[in-house]
Design a protein around this motif. Structure first.
Motif, PDB file in Angstrom:
ATOM      1  N   LYS A   1      29.376  -8.811   1.276  1.00 46.13           N
ATOM      2  CA  LYS A   1      30.118  -9.469   2.584  1.00 46.13           C
ATOM      3  C   LYS A   1      30.034  -8.467   3.966  1.00 46.13           C
ATOM      4  CE  LYS A   1      32.121 -13.496   4.412  1.00 46.13           C
ATOM      5  NZ  LYS A   1      32.518 -14.560   4.467  1.00 46.13           N
ATOM      6  N   MET A   2      30.232  -8.075   4.638  1.00 46.79           N
ATOM      7  CA  MET A   2      30.542  -6.937   5.912  1.00 46.79           C
ATOM      8  C   MET A   2      30.756  -8.046   6.955  1.00 46.79           C
ATOM      9  SD  MET A   2      30.798  -4.233   6.675  1.00 46.79           S
ATOM     10  CE  MET A   2      30.297  -3.697   5.065  1.00 46.79           C
ATOM     11  N   GLU A   3      31.582  -8.445   7.253  1.00 48.21           N
ATOM     12  CA  GLU A   3      32.049  -8.434   9.126  1.00 48.21           C
ATOM     13  C   GLU A   3      32.524  -7.860   9.928  1.00 48.21           C
ATOM     14  OE1 GLU A   3      33.095 -13.343   7.640  1.00 48.21           O
ATOM     15  OE2 GLU A   3      34.600 -11.959   6.474  1.00 48.21           O
TER      16      GLU A   3
ATOM     17  N   ARG B   1      35.196  -2.919  10.668  1.00 51.27           N
ATOM     18  CA  ARG B   1      35.149  -3.855   9.928  1.00 51.27           C
ATOM     19  C   ARG B   1      36.556  -4.447   9.274  1.00 51.27           C
ATOM     20  NH1 ARG B   1      33.226  -2.134   3.432  1.00 51.27           N
ATOM     21  NH2 ARG B   1      33.383  -4.541   3.064  1.00 51.27           N
ATOM     22  N   ASP B   2      37.278  -4.695   9.573  1.00 52.08           N
ATOM     23  CA  ASP B   2      38.336  -5.682   9.726  1.00 52.08           C
ATOM     24  C   ASP B   2      38.519  -7.243  10.131  1.00 52.08           C
ATOM     25  OD1 ASP B   2      41.247  -5.873   9.804  1.00 52.08           O
ATOM     26  OD2 ASP B   2      40.893  -3.474   9.630  1.00 52.08           O
ATOM     27  N   ASP B   3      39.940  -7.980  10.233  1.00 50.76           N
ATOM     28  CA  ASP B   3      40.407  -8.512  10.855  1.00 50.76           C
ATOM     29  C   ASP B   3      40.731  -9.328  12.315  1.00 50.76           C
ATOM     30  OD1 ASP B   3      40.512  -9.878   8.026  1.00 50.76           O
ATOM     31  OD2 ASP B   3      42.270  -9.278   8.742  1.00 50.76           O
ATOM     32  N   GLU B   4      40.267 -10.472  13.142  1.00 49.57           N
ATOM     33  CA  GLU B   4      40.123 -10.130  14.190  1.00 49.57           C
ATOM     34  C   GLU B   4      42.085 -10.063  14.684  1.00 49.57           C
ATOM     35  OE1 GLU B   4      38.738  -9.883  18.015  1.00 49.57           O
ATOM     36  OE2 GLU B   4      37.588 -11.260  15.944  1.00 49.57           O
ATOM     37  N   LEU B   5      41.751  -8.651  15.962  1.00 52.07           N
ATOM     38  CA  LEU B   5      42.745  -8.782  15.873  1.00 52.07           C
ATOM     39  C   LEU B   5      43.563  -9.174  18.003  1.00 52.07           C
ATOM     40  CD1 LEU B   5      42.549  -4.606  15.531  1.00 52.07           C
ATOM     41  CD2 LEU B   5      44.657  -6.077  14.439  1.00 52.07           C
TER      42      LEU B   5
ATOM     43  N   ASP C   1      59.745  -5.929   6.051  1.00 56.38           N
ATOM     44  CA  ASP C   1      59.858  -6.391   7.074  1.00 56.38           C
ATOM     45  C   ASP C   1      59.633  -6.336   8.337  1.00 56.38           C
ATOM     46  OD1 ASP C   1      62.288  -7.504   6.223  1.00 56.38           O
ATOM     47  OD2 ASP C   1      63.850  -5.692   6.279  1.00 56.38           O
ATOM     48  N   ARG C   2      58.529  -5.784   8.285  1.00 53.15           N
ATOM     49  CA  ARG C   2      57.225  -5.588   9.558  1.00 53.15           C
ATOM     50  C   ARG C   2      55.945  -6.061   9.082  1.00 53.15           C
ATOM     51  NH1 ARG C   2      57.567   0.499  12.176  1.00 53.15           N
ATOM     52  NH2 ARG C   2      57.284  -0.524  14.125  1.00 53.15           N
ATOM     53  N   LEU C   3      55.324  -6.231  10.057  1.00 52.03           N
ATOM     54  CA  LEU C   3      53.808  -6.573  10.200  1.00 52.03           C
ATOM     55  C   LEU C   3      53.003  -5.058  10.147  1.00 52.03           C
ATOM     56  CD1 LEU C   3      51.544  -9.018   9.903  1.00 52.03           C
ATOM     57  CD2 LEU C   3      51.662  -9.319  12.579  1.00 52.03           C
ATOM     58  N   VAL C   4      52.447  -5.154   9.898  1.00 51.64           N
ATOM     59  CA  VAL C   4      52.002  -3.377   9.665  1.00 51.64           C
ATOM     60  C   VAL C   4      50.179  -3.684   9.699  1.00 51.64           C
ATOM     61  CG1 VAL C   4      51.416  -1.271   7.808  1.00 51.64           C
ATOM     62  CG2 VAL C   4      53.227  -2.368   7.597  1.00 51.64           C
ATOM     63  N   GLU C   5      49.329  -3.447   9.888  1.00 57.65           N
ATOM     64  CA  GLU C   5      47.922  -3.434  10.513  1.00 57.65           C
ATOM     65  C   GLU C   5      47.858  -2.198  10.088  1.00 57.65           C
ATOM     66  OE1 GLU C   5      46.321  -5.833  10.343  1.00 57.65           O
ATOM     67  OE2 GLU C   5      47.539  -7.584  11.014  1.00 57.65           O
ATOM     68  N   VAL C   6      46.699  -2.160   8.860  1.00 57.40           N
ATOM     69  CA  VAL C   6      45.391  -0.869   9.052  1.00 57.40           C
ATOM     70  C   VAL C   6      44.296  -1.127   9.290  1.00 57.40           C
ATOM     71  CG1 VAL C   6      45.504   0.979   7.649  1.00 57.40           C
ATOM     72  CG2 VAL C   6      47.542   0.119   7.309  1.00 57.40           C
ATOM     73  N   ILE C   7      43.721  -0.355  10.293  1.00 59.74           N
ATOM     74  CA  ILE C   7      42.852  -1.261  11.059  1.00 59.74           C
ATOM     75  C   ILE C   7      41.326  -0.079  10.213  1.00 59.74           C
ATOM     76  CG2 ILE C   7      41.277  -1.566  12.896  1.00 59.74           C
ATOM     77  CD1 ILE C   7      43.807  -2.108  14.008  1.00 59.74           C
TER      78      ILE C   7
END
Length: 367
Positions: free
Chosen positions: A86-88, A95-99, A143-149
Motif C-alpha cells: 500500500k502506497m500513500e 511517502r509519509d503521514d500528513e504534516l 519528551d519530544r515529538l519526533v517526525e522523520v519524514i
C-alpha cells in the motif's frame, strides 16, 4: 449447400474469435497474478487502471521525477519483494503521514532525502528504515515529538534530491536534513520509463497490452543505447568480485552508469557542486545537515574492504561540517550473523531496514 458452407465458416470464425479472446483473458489474469503492477481504484467505482511502472505515483517534471501528492495506490506483487504494498503519498509529495505546516515548539522534524532505497516502495511504510529510525528516536526522546519524514523518490540523484528539498522539503520546516547517499547519486536518471509515452485506454486497463508495449520499447532502447548500461548485471555472476579487489573494480567500471559511478573521478564534480548548494540552503534556512552513506551489496559481501567512495564522501562531508555515517562497516559485521540481508544489489531486506534504522537513530541521537 452454399448457405451451409457460409454458416459453418461463420461458426468456425466465431469459435476462433472466442478462443482467442479466452486465451487473451487467461494471459491477462496470469499477468495480474504474477507481474508487478499498480492499481488505482477510482472514486465511485468503475474499471480500475493498471500500470507496470509508477505512473499513478510518479510524474516527470522539468526538474526530474516527483511523487504525485495525495496518491493512494496498491502496488501488486512488487518486483523486488513480491509483496502487495500500500502506497500513500501526502500533500507535499512524500511517502509519509500528513504534516501540519505549523511545527510545535518541542517537535523535532528530520527530513530524509534519497532514492529508491529511502523510498522503499517494496516494503510497507512501517518496515522502511525511515520509520524504524523514527520509532527508535521516539524511544530515545520520550519528551519530544519526533517526525522523520520520508522524502525519497526512486531513480533520482543528489541534484534531484536537493531540488525536492527546495520545492517541497522546506515547507516541512525541517530541523535536520539527512542525505541518504548512494553510489550512483552523481549520475542522471536512466530515463527509460520517461520514453514510454502517454498511455491510451488499452494500455491503462490491460496489463497484457502494457507488457507487450513496454518490452518492445525496452528492446529498442537497449539496442540503441542501453546495452553498455546493463553489461554489469550479467558480468556480476561470472566475475570473482568477492575474492579479488581488481575484479571488483572491473565490475564497478562496467557499472559506471549505476553504482560504479562512485569510482569515476569525474562523477564527483556533481557531488561537490550539489553539496555546496545544500550547504548554502542550510545556512539560509537554518537547518542542520547529515550524510548517511549506503553501500552496494557487493561491498558488503566482499572478502576485503573496498570503501574508496565512502572515504571520499566522508571527506566532502567533513569539509562542510556535515556529520557523517558510513553504513558499510556496520553491514559487513551484520552479514556475518544474518543471511539474505539484501533483496538485490542495493535494496535491504525488511530486517536490514530495521537494523539500519537503529544505527541511524543512534547516530542522530548522539549528534
Amino acid at each position: 449447400m452454399k448457405n451451409i458452407s457460409i454458416r459453418n465458416l461463420l461458426i468456425w470464425s466465431g469459435a476462433i474469435v472466442i478462443l482467442v479472446l479466452l486465451i487473451l483473458i487467461g494471459i491477462e489474469v496470469y499477468l495480474r497474478l504474477t507481474e508487478t503492477h499498480i492499481i488505482k481504484i477510482r472514486e465511485g467505482g468503475g474499471l480500475p487502471s493498471v500500470e507496470l511502472d509508477a505512473e499513478f505515483l510518479v510524474e516527470y517534471t522539468p526538474r526530474g521525477r516527483r511523487l504525485i501528492p495525495n496518491s493512494r495506490v496498491l502496488i501488486k506483487n512488487h518486483r523486488i519483494s513480491h509483496r502487495d504494498i500500500k502506497m500513500e503519498i501526502n500533500s507535499l509529495g512524500f511517502r509519509d503521514d500528513e504534516l501540519t505546516l505549523e511545527k510545535g515548539r518541542d517537535e523535532l522534524r528530520i527530513l530524509i532525502l534519497g532514492d529508491s532505497i529511502t523510498w522503499a516502495s517494496y516494503l510497507p511504510a512501517e518496515e522502511t528504515f525511515v520509520e524504524r529510525a523514527e520509532e527508535y528516536l521516539r524511544q530515545a526522546l520520550p519528551d519530544r515529538l519526533v517526525e522523520v519524514i520520508n522524502a525519497g523518490v526512486g531513480d533520482i540523484g543528489l541534484k534531484e534530491e536537493i531540488d525536492i528539498l527546495e520545492e517541497r522539503g522546506l515547507a516541512a520546516h525541517p530541523d535536520l536534513v539527512v542525505i541518504s547517499f548512494y553510489l550512483n547519486d552523481s549520475r542522471p536518471p536512466w530515463g527509460f520509463p520517461g520514453e514510454l509515452g502517454s498511455r491510451g485506454w488499452l494500455r491503462r486497463h490491460s496489463l497484457l497490452a502494457e507488457t507487450i508495449y513496454k518490452n518492445l520499447k525496452l528492446r529498442s532502447f537497449i539496442e540503441e543505447e542501453g546495452e553498455d548500461r546493463l553489461a554489469w548485471t550479467s558480468a556480476m555472476n561470472k566475475l570473482n568480485w568477492a575474492g579479488d579487489r581488481n575484479t571488483f573494480l572491473e565490475l564497478a567500471a562496467l557499472a559506471r552508469y549505476d553504482w560504479g559511478a562512485a569510482w569515476d573521478e569525474n562523477s564527483w564534480e556533481v557531488i561537490d557542486r550539489e553539496l555546496d548548494r545544500l550547504k548554502e540552503l542550510s545556512l539560509k534556512h537554518g537547518f542542520e545537515v547529515a550524510i548517511v552513506a549506503f553501500p552496494v551489496a557487493f561491498q558488503v559481501y566482499a572478502d576485503y574492504l573496498e570503501d574508496a567512495p565512502q572515504q571520499r564522501i566522508k571527506e566532502e562531508a567533513r569539509k562542510r561540517d556535515f556529520p557523517f555515517l558510513d553504513l558499510l562497516p556496520y553491514l559487513r559485521e551484520y552479514r556475518k550473523s544474518h543471511k539474505d540481508i539484501y533483496l538485490d544489489w542495493c535494496h535491504p531486506a525488511a530486517k536490514t531496514n530495521d537494523f539500519i534504522g537503529k544505527i541511524i537513530a543512534n547516530f542522530l541521537f548522539s549528534e
